[in-house]
Enzyme design. Structure first.
Site, PDB file in Angstrom:
ATOM      1  N   CYS A   1      26.362  43.413  33.617  1.00  0.00           N
ATOM      2  CA  CYS A   1      27.765  43.725  34.312  1.00  0.00           C
ATOM      3  C   CYS A   1      28.524  45.083  33.372  1.00  0.00           C
ATOM      4  CB  CYS A   1      28.727  42.682  34.434  1.00  0.00           C
ATOM      5  SG  CYS A   1      27.751  41.229  35.209  1.00  0.00           S
TER       6      CYS A   1
ATOM      7  N   HIS B   1      35.721  45.011  34.867  1.00  0.00           N
ATOM      8  CA  HIS B   1      34.650  44.371  35.631  1.00  0.00           C
ATOM      9  C   HIS B   1      35.034  43.373  36.354  1.00  0.00           C
ATOM     10  CE1 HIS B   1      30.990  42.318  36.724  1.00  0.00           C
ATOM     11  NE2 HIS B   1      30.995  41.287  35.997  1.00  0.00           N
TER      12      HIS B   1
ATOM     13  N   ASN C   1      31.614  39.328  42.554  1.00  0.00           N
ATOM     14  CA  ASN C   1      31.085  40.130  41.420  1.00  0.00           C
ATOM     15  C   ASN C   1      29.646  40.961  41.648  1.00  0.00           C
ATOM     16  OD1 ASN C   1      29.617  40.551  38.985  1.00  0.00           O
ATOM     17  ND2 ASN C   1      30.376  38.679  38.232  1.00  0.00           N
TER      18      ASN C   1
END
Ligand SMILES: CC(C)(COP(=O)(O)OP(=O)(O)OC[C@H]1O[C@@H](n2cnc3c(N)ncnc32)[C@H](O)[C@@H]1OP(=O)(O)O)[C@@H](O)C(=O)NCCC(=O)NCCS
Length: 343
Positions: free
Chosen positions: A122, A268, A299
């Site tokens: 990520c 993020h 996500n």
């Protein structure tokens, strides 16, 4: 005295354009509740996620990247032939070699640029952005296409209560090019490999194919489970809340930007509570626009920051020239934070 001529790059680099691709299928929490014991209310309140996009068979890593890249190149006002390097960050492209970046470079009509994939979970977008900046300033490419792309639905165990609701699919891309003034600040990045077990793939491809079948995880029907991403949710949550706010602050300090100078915060998109906590710890003023794309995107790992950036600009919540703090963090554990001028 060296006889080697020094390479000549641009004085600085900046993001010139951004583009995103979200798969057509929108998946509400109700679909997740078909396979785990949970509730729409729990998922919303604990993660902030209401819907996510899941890719169809046709919406491959390459296809989504090509769509996002086309938009980013048009937004940057350049032609594909001007792209000197293509960097793709992904953990969900299932063909080990060749790099998917070469196929993407070819299909967008970029000619013969340098092209390679990176794996930084990520934090992948920040890693790619940092490499791109270095290449432009060093002179090995004038324009670099950085893509964050994931099909995390392929790596999701729909029977795992801790992760089934978290992940989504999509691609985000930026074109990074030369600038006469600083527009990408110093990157604060790193890794904490002692925590590598906190987010990981359940079994390796090797274990799946040649390993001891008796040790492989089975689903509720007794079938061998396809590898999936598993995580120690609370441990990662605590790390993100306490350690990543410090990294974000370091990136602001390194760029010489105070919270008051900031226009936009694009962390993020892992959990809305992590985002809220970082905003509080960093004492970001009311005027700072905060990306909360997780609500409708989930996500999407390496894709989450460019997708959120694209949406903020497309909806008018942020504008070209705004100063934005971006921070990615995840599997590794790895992280990367920097301050950028929005395209
Ligand atoms: C995954 C996450 C949303 C879970 O939230 P949480 O508040 O930590 O949840 P916990 O695991 O502590 O569980 C709390 C309770 O909810 C229950 N629970 C867990 N999953 C549940 C679900 N899907 N639905 C309903 N209840 C659930 C647990 O059993 C526990 O119950 P108990 O208190 O009776 O024991 C959160 O930990 C998280 O977002 N972690 C970080 C994710 C992240 O940043 N990942 C980075 C990847 S890049």
């Amino acid at each position: 005295m060296s006889k080697i001529k020094p390479s000549k790059g641009a004085p600085y680099a900046r993001i010139l354009g951004v583009g995103g691709y979200r798969p057509t299928r929108v998946v509400p929490n109700e679909v997740i509740l078909e396979t785990i014991d949970s509730s729409d209310e729990w998922i919303r309140s604990r993660s902030g996620i209401v819907t996510r996009h899941w890719a169809s068979d046709e919406e491959t890593v390459a296809m989504m990247s090509i769509e996002a890249s086309g938009k980013a190149i048009a937004d940057a006002g350049i032609t594909p032939e001007q792209i000197g390097a293509v960097i793709v960050s992904t953990v969900s492209h299932f063909k080990q070699t060749p790099a998917v970046a070469t196929e993407i470079a070819h299909k967008i009509g970029a000619g013969k640029p340098a092209a390679f994939d990176i794996s930084a979970g990520c934090a992948g977008f920040g890693y790619g952005l940092t490499l791109a900046k270095g290449m432009i300033v060093e002179g090995s490419a004038e324009h670099v296409l950085v893509i964050g792309v994931e099909r995390l639905s392929d790596l999701t165990d729909l029977e795992d209560r801790a992760t089934a609701f978290l992940f989504g699919d999509g691609a985000g891309a930026v074109v990074v090019g030369p600038s006469q003034e600083p527009a990408i600040g110093p990157t604060v990045w790193g890794s904490e490999g002692d925590k590598s077990e906190t987010i990981k793939q359940t079994v390796s491809w090797n274990e799946l194919h040649i390993g001891d079948v008796s040790k492989l995880p089975l689903d509720s029907k007794g079938e061998i489970k396809f590898p999936a991403i598993t995580q120690e949710g609370q441990a990662v949550f605590r790390w993100a809340v306490y350690e990543m706010a410090k990294v974000a602050q370091q990136a602001l300090d390194a760029a010489g930007i105070s919270p008051e100078d900031l226009d936009v915060f694009i962390p993020h998109q892992a959990n809305m509570r992590i985002i809220d906590s970082m905003v509080k710890t960093l004492k970001l003023p009311e005027h700072v626009t905060v990306a909360r794309d997780i609500e409708s995107t989930g996500n999407t790992s390496a894709a989450s920051i460019p997708l959120a950036m694209e949406r903020l600009l497309a909806t008018g919540q942020a504008k070209s020239g705004d100063t934005a703090l971006v921070i990615g963090f995840g599997a590794g554990l790895v992280y990367a934070a920097t301050v950028v001028t929005l395209p």
